[in-house]
Design a protein around this motif. Structure first.
Motif, PDB file in Angstrom:
ATOM      1  N   PHE A   1      75.344  76.934 -50.648  1.00 60.11           N
ATOM      2  CA  PHE A   1      74.617  77.187 -51.872  1.00 60.11           C
ATOM      3  C   PHE A   1      74.970  78.560 -52.433  1.00 60.11           C
ATOM      4  CE2 PHE A   1      70.775  78.605 -54.109  1.00 60.11           C
ATOM      5  CZ  PHE A   1      70.634  77.572 -55.020  1.00 60.11           C
TER       6      PHE A   1
ATOM      7  N   CYS B   1      70.651  76.105 -60.438  1.00 57.46           N
ATOM      8  CA  CYS B   1      70.004  76.998 -59.464  1.00 57.46           C
ATOM      9  C   CYS B   1      68.562  77.274 -59.863  1.00 57.46           C
ATOM     10  CB  CYS B   1      70.764  78.319 -59.374  1.00 57.46           C
ATOM     11  SG  CYS B   1      72.350  78.209 -58.577  1.00 57.46           S
TER      12      CYS B   1
ATOM     13  N   VAL C   1      66.457  74.196 -59.164  1.00 60.19           N
ATOM     14  CA  VAL C   1      66.185  74.041 -57.735  1.00 60.19           C
ATOM     15  C   VAL C   1      65.084  74.996 -57.299  1.00 60.19           C
ATOM     16  CG1 VAL C   1      67.146  74.452 -55.435  1.00 60.19           C
ATOM     17  CG2 VAL C   1      68.437  73.137 -57.103  1.00 60.19           C
ATOM     18  N   GLN C   2      65.132  76.220 -57.764  1.00 61.88           N
ATOM     19  CA  GLN C   2      64.112  77.197 -57.389  1.00 61.88           C
ATOM     20  C   GLN C   2      62.739  76.789 -57.910  1.00 61.88           C
ATOM     21  OE1 GLN C   2      64.696  79.589 -55.243  1.00 61.88           O
ATOM     22  NE2 GLN C   2      66.784  78.839 -55.183  1.00 61.88           N
TER      23      GLN C   2
ATOM     24  N   SER D   1      61.708  73.753 -58.552  1.00 62.76           N
ATOM     25  CA  SER D   1      61.220  72.607 -57.788  1.00 62.76           C
ATOM     26  C   SER D   1      60.756  73.037 -56.400  1.00 62.76           C
ATOM     27  CB  SER D   1      62.285  71.520 -57.690  1.00 62.76           C
ATOM     28  OG  SER D   1      63.373  71.964 -56.921  1.00 62.76           O
TER      29      SER D   1
ATOM     30  N   PRO E   1      66.137  78.871 -51.091  1.00 61.59           N
ATOM     31  CA  PRO E   1      66.625  78.000 -50.022  1.00 61.59           C
ATOM     32  C   PRO E   1      66.790  78.701 -48.674  1.00 61.59           C
ATOM     33  CG  PRO E   1      67.860  77.580 -51.991  1.00 61.59           C
ATOM     34  CD  PRO E   1      67.007  78.795 -52.265  1.00 61.59           C
TER      35      PRO E   1
END
Length: 68
Positions: free
Chosen positions: A1, A35, A38-39, A41, A66
């Protein structure tokens, strides 16, 4: 990532050095927008906002969620 994000930032810097603004913008958009999603969520799925854990929230804001 993290290596994918670092590679995208290096590629964007290379596009900046060559003066290709369109590819630099597209690279940053396609690298940083996912990115951020994703953060967000991770924040809402793990309910880090409801807990009293400001360090975890700060890590999410710095795109390091992550790793937690």
């Amino acid at each position: 990532f993290m290596s994918e994000t670092a590679a995208a930032l290096c590629l964007s810097a290379e596009y900046h050095d060559t003066g290709d603004r369109m590819w630099q913008t597209l690279t940053l958009l396609f690298a940083l927008f996912p990115c951020a999603l994703v953060q967000l969520s991770l924040v809402f799925i793990h309910r880090d906002v409801s807990r009293d854990r400001p360090l975890v929230l700060l890590l999410h804001l710095l795109q390091l969620g992550p790793l937690v």
